[in-house]
Design a protein around this motif. Structure first.
Motif, PDB file in Angstrom:
ATOM      1  N   ALA A  12      24.685 132.623  17.231  1.00 28.94           N
ATOM      2  CA  ALA A  12      25.428 130.842  17.748  1.00 28.94           C
ATOM      3  C   ALA A  12      26.656 131.663  18.094  1.00 28.94           C
ATOM      4  O   ALA A  12      27.780 131.518  18.999  1.00 28.94           O
ATOM      5  CB  ALA A  12      24.956 129.661  17.372  1.00 28.94           C
ATOM      6  N   SER A  13      27.733 132.291  17.061  1.00 29.80           N
ATOM      7  CA  SER A  13      29.132 132.528  17.820  1.00 29.80           C
ATOM      8  C   SER A  13      29.599 133.496  18.270  1.00 29.80           C
ATOM      9  O   SER A  13      30.143 134.039  19.453  1.00 29.80           O
ATOM     10  CB  SER A  13      29.970 132.732  16.095  1.00 29.80           C
ATOM     11  OG  SER A  13      29.866 131.746  15.423  1.00 29.80           O
ATOM     12  N   PHE A  14      28.495 134.749  18.355  1.00 32.62           N
ATOM     13  CA  PHE A  14      29.035 135.689  19.114  1.00 32.62           C
ATOM     14  C   PHE A  14      28.616 135.285  20.686  1.00 32.62           C
ATOM     15  O   PHE A  14      28.626 135.764  21.797  1.00 32.62           O
ATOM     16  CB  PHE A  14      27.845 137.211  18.717  1.00 32.62           C
ATOM     17  CG  PHE A  14      28.330 137.882  17.651  1.00 32.62           C
ATOM     18  CD1 PHE A  14      29.579 138.228  17.511  1.00 32.62           C
ATOM     19  CD2 PHE A  14      28.199 138.070  16.310  1.00 32.62           C
ATOM     20  CE1 PHE A  14      29.713 139.392  17.520  1.00 32.62           C
ATOM     21  CE2 PHE A  14      28.622 138.491  15.564  1.00 32.62           C
ATOM     22  CZ  PHE A  14      29.265 139.468  15.494  1.00 32.62           C
ATOM     23  N   ALA A  15      27.616 134.699  20.604  1.00 37.81           N
ATOM     24  CA  ALA A  15      27.263 133.643  22.254  1.00 37.81           C
ATOM     25  C   ALA A  15      28.027 133.142  23.100  1.00 37.81           C
ATOM     26  O   ALA A  15      28.226 133.166  23.786  1.00 37.81           O
ATOM     27  CB  ALA A  15      25.172 132.972  21.582  1.00 37.81           C
ATOM     28  N   VAL A  16      28.906 132.848  22.280  1.00 43.44           N
ATOM     29  CA  VAL A  16      29.743 131.575  21.766  1.00 43.44           C
ATOM     30  C   VAL A  16      30.930 132.607  23.122  1.00 43.44           C
ATOM     31  O   VAL A  16      31.341 132.306  24.466  1.00 43.44           O
ATOM     32  CB  VAL A  16      30.219 130.469  21.208  1.00 43.44           C
ATOM     33  CG1 VAL A  16      31.655 130.427  22.055  1.00 43.44           C
ATOM     34  CG2 VAL A  16      29.654 129.796  21.138  1.00 43.44           C
TER      35      VAL A  16
END
Length: 486
Positions: A285-289
């Motif tokens: 999720a952090s990489f997606a953000v």
């Protein structure tokens, strides 16, 4: 049955009751301990030829493996959805809502109202100053949105680094406990406490990456990601590394080589490998953000800033402007170039030539940005033109926006609606995942320590202990009687 056989049976019963009491007390004492699994005493009957009675075969650690696995997967999904929902909430807050005067739409409305008021009294320095102030507030609002987008990307990198550190530490802990459990099992000793600690360590990282736990010999376990990544299978866990880039700017990306992915056992993962191995956790999720969601916001706010610039910098509105030259808004006090759209929202600013605080003159708002002398104080043509430009229905200048014609106010409303819709959808997903996670956790707790049931077990053990004690008493009375007869 002989007296000696009866005594042997009673001894085995007393031993089992005593051990059972210890287990019940341990269960009750750890009923609120994270990762603790309820214990049960495993008994079997002993052959009469071997003395009869009961045999303690061991202590069972009661864990519903399937339910625990589902709970861990749900924790990963919840961690991912919460991370994304938190980002969208932050974006909606900074963009603002329609009823918020400091929102993007409110700032644009205030700027348009200041232009209208100044057009009614173009000779009023107070009203011209209000145009500068509201234009500055609008530019600052756009800057703030864009800066927060990049700050969110930087924060996402910090979160990734923290998650990687937690993951590595937990894997080392699990590997160490695996060794302890194998050693205790080989010695025939109880390793339940170490298994509890291992379960707590695995549970603590289940939100970071979805895990699959596979049993191995001697009570050890192997850990895999749901995408097939081997985190631990043996005595040495995988090595996962991540190097944050520091403060992130709009032009930084994986494609540009200025950002990096995870390194797995010394090799940097490709985007597809990482997406497969670490899907559905806080890391993904952090990489997606960082790489997808936040850059999409940046693209939108850059396109909106460009459209505002182009509307206000049209030489048809202000005849003192050269073709391509900046008007009331600038690109960091320079002319905007189409090739530099990325990050423009971070740089847009009010032309210093109209700002008295920067050595400019208010009358240029009325006469023209590059006017050499003040115009007639009653001249309002330019002010009316600027206000009309904001309301004009036209195709956006940027190709990153849909080509349908609309006003600047409509573009602002669309951006605000996008932020609100993303927040609502992401929170709905997070709520659904939270409900599922809590349901699974409740089911796990139902398999855990029930103090009422443990007290019932304790009463049963007390009765068993009392019954075996009576056997001793009866045997003692019999022996006394025999001795008296002799």
């Amino acid at each position: 049955m002989s007296i000696s056989a009866a005594i042997a049976n009673a001894v085995s019963g007393l031993t089992a009751a005593s051990r059972g009491t210890e287990i019940v007390s341990t269960n009750i004492a750890n009923s609120q301990t994270e990762g603790y699994a309820r214990r049960e005493l495993e008994l079997s009957s002993r052959l009469y030829e071997r003395g009869g009675g009961v045999v303690i075969n061991g202590i069972d650690r009661i864990v519903n493996a399937g339910l625990l696995a589902d709970s861990r997967l749900s924790q990963a999904q919840l961690g991912a959805s919460d991370t994304i929902a938190q980002f969208h909430r932050a974006m909606e807050n900074v963009v603002g809502t329609a009823t918020d005067a400091s929102s993007l739409g409110g700032s644009l409305t205030a700027f348009n109202a200041a232009l209208t008021n100044a057009a009614a009294r173009p000779d009023s320095d107070v009203r011209l100053s209000a145009v500068v102030d509201t234009a500055t507030a609008l530019a600052n609002k756009i800057n703030k949105i864009a800066d927060d987008v990049q700050s969110a990307r930087t924060d996402a990198e910090r979160t990734i680094a923290n998650d990687v550190s937690r993951l590595n530490s937990a894997l080392e802990r699990v590997a160490s406990l695996n060794k302890q459990i194998a050693a205790l099992s080989a010695q025939g000793k109880d390793a339940s406490s170490q298994m509890d600690a291992r379960q707590a360590a695995i549970d603590s990282i289940s939100e970071i990456v979805p895990l699959k736990q596979v049993p191995r010999d001697n009570g050890q376990v192997a850990l895999f990601t749901t995408g097939g990544g081997i985190l631990l299978d043996g005595t040495k866990p995988a090595s996962i590394e991540f190097t944050p880039a520091g403060p992130i700017s709009p032009g930084m990306s994986l494609a540009a080589g200025t950002l990096s992915n995870l390194r797995f056992n010394g090799k940097e993962l490709t985007v597809s490998q990482q997406a497969t191995m670490f899907a559905k956790g806080t890391i993904s999720a952090s990489f997606a953000v960082r790489d997808e969601i936040a850059p999409a916001y940046q693209t939108q706010i850059d396109a909106l800033a460009r459209d505002l610039y182009d509307r206000i910098s049209d030489p048809a509105l202000d005849t003192t402007l050269p073709t391509g030259g900046p008007g009331l808004f600038t690109d960091d006090q320079n002319a905007f170039l189409n090739a530099n759209e990325a990050g423009f929202a971070n740089r847009i600013s009010v032309n210093s030539s109209v700002d008295p605080a920067s050595g400019g003159e208010l009358w240029r708002i009325r006469a023209g940005i590059n006017a050499a002398t003040p115009s007639d104080t009653g001249e309002s043509r330019l002010l009316n033109n600027l206000s009309s430009a904001l309301s004009a229905v036209r195709a956006p200048s940027s190709g990153n926006l849909s080509p349908s014609s609309r006003s600047m106010h409509s573009l602002s409303s669309e951006f605000s609606s996008l932020a609100a819709s993303n927040r609502i959808n992401s929170e709905a997903t997070a709520l659904q995942n939270r409900s599922q996670s809590e349901s699974l956790r409740t089911a796990l707790l139902a398999d855990g320590v029930d103090t009422d049931k443990e007290m019932e077990t304790l009463l049963a053990l007390e009765r068993a202990y009392s019954a075996n004690a009576k056997v001793f008493q009866s045997a003692n009375d019999m022996l006394d009687t025999i001795l008296r007869l002799t």
